[in-house]
Write a protein that holds these residues in place. Sequence first.
Motif, PDB file in Angstrom:
ATOM      1  N   MET A   1      42.504  93.948  42.497  1.00 43.81           N
ATOM      2  CA  MET A   1      42.380  94.453  43.845  1.00 43.81           C
ATOM      3  C   MET A   1      42.504  93.287  44.807  1.00 43.81           C
ATOM      4  SD  MET A   1      38.475  95.766  44.950  1.00 43.81           S
ATOM      5  CE  MET A   1      38.199  96.546  43.422  1.00 43.81           C
ATOM      6  N   LYS A   2      42.968  93.593  45.987  1.00 40.66           N
ATOM      7  CA  LYS A   2      43.154  92.566  47.004  1.00 40.66           C
ATOM      8  C   LYS A   2      41.802  92.148  47.581  1.00 40.66           C
ATOM      9  CE  LYS A   2      46.083  95.301  49.041  1.00 40.66           C
ATOM     10  NZ  LYS A   2      46.896  95.922  50.055  1.00 40.66           N
ATOM     11  N   LEU A   3      41.783  90.995  48.204  1.00 41.53           N
ATOM     12  CA  LEU A   3      40.563  90.445  48.796  1.00 41.53           C
ATOM     13  C   LEU A   3      39.972  91.410  49.827  1.00 41.53           C
ATOM     14  CD1 LEU A   3      38.642  88.041  49.006  1.00 41.53           C
ATOM     15  CD2 LEU A   3      40.177  87.067  50.701  1.00 41.53           C
ATOM     16  N   GLU A   4      40.839  92.014  50.646  1.00 41.11           N
ATOM     17  CA  GLU A   4      40.351  92.944  51.681  1.00 41.11           C
ATOM     18  C   GLU A   4      39.683  94.169  51.047  1.00 41.11           C
ATOM     19  OE1 GLU A   4      44.273  92.729  51.815  1.00 41.11           O
ATOM     20  OE2 GLU A   4      43.534  90.694  52.051  1.00 41.11           O
ATOM     21  N   ASP A   5      40.251  94.641  49.931  1.00 48.06           N
ATOM     22  CA  ASP A   5      39.680  95.808  49.256  1.00 48.06           C
ATOM     23  C   ASP A   5      38.318  95.477  48.650  1.00 48.06           C
ATOM     24  OD1 ASP A   5      41.912  97.305  49.923  1.00 48.06           O
ATOM     25  OD2 ASP A   5      42.919  96.916  48.005  1.00 48.06           O
ATOM     26  N   ALA A   6      38.205  94.283  48.063  1.00 44.07           N
ATOM     27  CA  ALA A   6      36.917  93.863  47.495  1.00 44.07           C
ATOM     28  C   ALA A   6      35.872  93.736  48.605  1.00 44.07           C
ATOM     29  CB  ALA A   6      37.078  92.549  46.746  1.00 44.07           C
ATOM     30  N   ALA A   7      36.288  93.201  49.751  1.00 43.47           N
ATOM     31  CA  ALA A   7      35.369  93.084  50.890  1.00 43.47           C
ATOM     32  C   ALA A   7      34.953  94.467  51.395  1.00 43.47           C
ATOM     33  CB  ALA A   7      36.011  92.280  52.008  1.00 43.47           C
ATOM     34  N   LYS A   8      35.871  95.422  51.365  1.00 37.95           N
ATOM     35  CA  LYS A   8      35.553  96.790  51.780  1.00 37.95           C
ATOM     36  C   LYS A   8      34.487  97.396  50.854  1.00 37.95           C
ATOM     37  CE  LYS A   8      37.684 101.314  52.351  1.00 37.95           C
ATOM     38  NZ  LYS A   8      38.904 102.106  52.213  1.00 37.95           N
ATOM     39  N   ILE A   9      34.620  97.160  49.551  1.00 31.85           N
ATOM     40  CA  ILE A   9      33.635  97.664  48.589  1.00 31.85           C
ATOM     41  C   ILE A   9      32.274  97.029  48.858  1.00 31.85           C
ATOM     42  CG2 ILE A   9      32.988  97.713  46.135  1.00 31.85           C
ATOM     43  CD1 ILE A   9      35.306  99.530  46.530  1.00 31.85           C
ATOM     44  N   VAL A  10      32.248  95.730  49.135  1.00 34.86           N
ATOM     45  CA  VAL A  10      30.983  95.043  49.407  1.00 34.86           C
ATOM     46  C   VAL A  10      30.346  95.606  50.677  1.00 34.86           C
ATOM     47  CG1 VAL A  10      29.965  92.818  50.062  1.00 34.86           C
ATOM     48  CG2 VAL A  10      31.534  92.957  48.126  1.00 34.86           C
ATOM     49  N   ARG A  11      31.153  95.890  51.698  1.00 34.15           N
ATOM     50  CA  ARG A  11      30.597  96.500  52.926  1.00 34.15           C
ATOM     51  C   ARG A  11      30.026  97.887  52.633  1.00 34.15           C
ATOM     52  NH1 ARG A  11      35.063  94.054  55.027  1.00 34.15           N
ATOM     53  NH2 ARG A  11      36.292  95.951  55.170  1.00 34.15           N
ATOM     54  N   ALA A  26      27.259  88.033  48.295  1.00 32.53           N
ATOM     55  CA  ALA A  26      28.469  88.759  48.704  1.00 32.53           C
ATOM     56  C   ALA A  26      29.704  88.100  48.107  1.00 32.53           C
ATOM     57  CB  ALA A  26      28.568  88.807  50.224  1.00 32.53           C
ATOM     58  N   LEU A  27      29.733  86.776  48.092  1.00 30.53           N
ATOM     59  CA  LEU A  27      30.871  86.053  47.529  1.00 30.53           C
ATOM     60  C   LEU A  27      31.002  86.327  46.027  1.00 30.53           C
ATOM     61  CD1 LEU A  27      33.160  84.051  48.021  1.00 30.53           C
ATOM     62  CD2 LEU A  27      31.544  82.211  47.552  1.00 30.53           C
ATOM     63  N   ILE A  28      29.877  86.362  45.325  1.00 30.00           N
ATOM     64  CA  ILE A  28      29.906  86.653  43.886  1.00 30.00           C
ATOM     65  C   ILE A  28      30.449  88.057  43.645  1.00 30.00           C
ATOM     66  CG2 ILE A  28      28.441  87.083  41.862  1.00 30.00           C
ATOM     67  CD1 ILE A  28      26.650  84.769  42.913  1.00 30.00           C
ATOM     68  N   TYR A  29      29.970  89.030  44.416  1.00 28.47           N
ATOM     69  CA  TYR A  29      30.465  90.407  44.269  1.00 28.47           C
ATOM     70  C   TYR A  29      31.959  90.476  44.538  1.00 28.47           C
ATOM     71  CZ  TYR A  29      26.179  93.144  43.581  1.00 28.47           C
ATOM     72  OH  TYR A  29      25.055  93.724  43.061  1.00 28.47           O
ATOM     73  N   VAL A  30      32.412  89.850  45.624  1.00 23.17           N
ATOM     74  CA  VAL A  30      33.834  89.894  45.979  1.00 23.17           C
ATOM     75  C   VAL A  30      34.678  89.281  44.869  1.00 23.17           C
ATOM     76  CG1 VAL A  30      35.577  88.934  47.546  1.00 23.17           C
ATOM     77  CG2 VAL A  30      33.535  90.008  48.469  1.00 23.17           C
ATOM     78  N   GLU A  31      34.282  88.128  44.363  1.00 23.56           N
ATOM     79  CA  GLU A  31      35.061  87.457  43.316  1.00 23.56           C
ATOM     80  C   GLU A  31      35.118  88.292  42.040  1.00 23.56           C
ATOM     81  OE1 GLU A  31      37.105  84.805  43.296  1.00 23.56           O
ATOM     82  OE2 GLU A  31      36.766  84.945  45.443  1.00 23.56           O
ATOM     83  N   LEU A  33      34.719  91.608  41.825  1.00 23.73           N
ATOM     84  CA  LEU A  33      35.418  92.865  42.082  1.00 23.73           C
ATOM     85  C   LEU A  33      36.930  92.687  42.171  1.00 23.73           C
ATOM     86  CD1 LEU A  33      33.023  94.450  44.710  1.00 23.73           C
ATOM     87  CD2 LEU A  33      33.399  95.223  42.371  1.00 23.73           C
ATOM     88  N   ARG A  34      37.384  91.495  42.509  1.00 27.14           N
ATOM     89  CA  ARG A  34      38.830  91.274  42.674  1.00 27.14           C
ATOM     90  C   ARG A  34      39.606  91.501  41.394  1.00 27.14           C
ATOM     91  NH1 ARG A  34      40.338  86.021  45.715  1.00 27.14           N
ATOM     92  NH2 ARG A  34      42.377  86.970  45.434  1.00 27.14           N
ATOM     93  N   SER A  35      38.963  91.387  40.250  1.00 26.80           N
ATOM     94  CA  SER A  35      39.683  91.567  38.989  1.00 26.80           C
ATOM     95  C   SER A  35      39.749  93.031  38.555  1.00 26.80           C
ATOM     96  CB  SER A  35      39.025  90.724  37.893  1.00 26.80           C
ATOM     97  OG  SER A  35      37.708  91.166  37.692  1.00 26.80           O
ATOM     98  N   PHE A  54      19.161 102.796  43.844  1.00 26.64           N
ATOM     99  CA  PHE A  54      19.246 101.361  44.086  1.00 26.64           C
ATOM    100  C   PHE A  54      20.693 100.895  44.013  1.00 26.64           C
ATOM    101  CE2 PHE A  54      15.101 102.179  42.146  1.00 26.64           C
ATOM    102  CZ  PHE A  54      14.279 101.742  43.180  1.00 26.64           C
ATOM    103  N   ARG A  55      20.966  99.795  44.700  1.00 25.28           N
ATOM    104  CA  ARG A  55      22.311  99.234  44.720  1.00 25.28           C
ATOM    105  C   ARG A  55      22.694  98.766  43.315  1.00 25.28           C
ATOM    106  NH1 ARG A  55      23.065  95.146  49.298  1.00 25.28           N
ATOM    107  NH2 ARG A  55      21.559  93.971  48.143  1.00 25.28           N
ATOM    108  N   PRO A  56      23.924  99.040  42.876  1.00 24.58           N
ATOM    109  CA  PRO A  56      24.343  98.669  41.521  1.00 24.58           C
ATOM    110  C   PRO A  56      24.573  97.161  41.376  1.00 24.58           C
ATOM    111  CG  PRO A  56      26.161  99.656  42.705  1.00 24.58           C
ATOM    112  CD  PRO A  56      24.960  99.779  43.588  1.00 24.58           C
ATOM    113  N   SER A  57      24.410  96.701  40.149  1.00 30.41           N
ATOM    114  CA  SER A  57      24.676  95.291  39.852  1.00 30.41           C
ATOM    115  C   SER A  57      26.184  95.088  39.690  1.00 30.41           C
ATOM    116  CB  SER A  57      23.970  94.896  38.558  1.00 30.41           C
ATOM    117  OG  SER A  57      24.547  95.607  37.472  1.00 30.41           O
ATOM    118  N   VAL A  58      26.589  93.842  39.633  1.00 26.91           N
ATOM    119  CA  VAL A  58      27.995  93.519  39.409  1.00 26.91           C
ATOM    120  C   VAL A  58      28.438  94.101  38.067  1.00 26.91           C
ATOM    121  CG1 VAL A  58      29.627  91.638  38.995  1.00 26.91           C
ATOM    122  CG2 VAL A  58      27.969  91.440  40.821  1.00 26.91           C
ATOM    123  N   ALA A  59      27.588  93.981  37.052  1.00 27.75           N
ATOM    124  CA  ALA A  59      27.944  94.473  35.717  1.00 27.75           C
ATOM    125  C   ALA A  59      28.175  95.979  35.721  1.00 27.75           C
ATOM    126  CB  ALA A  59      26.858  94.114  34.714  1.00 27.75           C
TER     127      ALA A  59
END
Length: 145
Positions: A1-11, A26-31, A33-35, A54-59
């Motif tokens: 996914m593109k950087l903008e899309d990952a940022a959208k998910i984080v928002r 936020a940076l960890i989540y974005v990085e 999610l990009r894959s 509750f908010r989901p973890s990265v995993a």
Amino acid sequence: MKLEDAAKIVRMLEFGWSQKFPPETALIYVECLRSLPFEPTNMAVQAMLRTDEFRPSVASLCKAGLGVPPSAVALSQAAVWMRYKEQMRFVNGSGHVPVRPETHRLVIESCEGLSADMFAWQSKFTGMYETLVRDIPLGFKELEA
């Protein structure tokens, strides 16, 4: 996914659970999610917004974005897969071939060496499946069923 899309998910994660991320988180989540592919991840986050307290973890986002079924669903898929394997043993050229069930690849891998007749196959399957899921490297894109 593109950087903008990952940022959208984080928002979506920030506003959906009314908690702002610290910049490092936020940076960890974005990085991470990009894959992942955007559409399945976006749909998974929207479903989590409706159901999770509750908010989901990265995993959990990575598992949802890659379509990895939870253990309970995987166990029912495993039972169906083992019935299919049992039926396939009796295909003898009669023309009848059972329909292959839609089963996730990790479920099939976890079923290797197991049979429905085996004592406590469910606990053995669950142990193998959870080990495979836990060992999924972030960004492993070939996991779709």
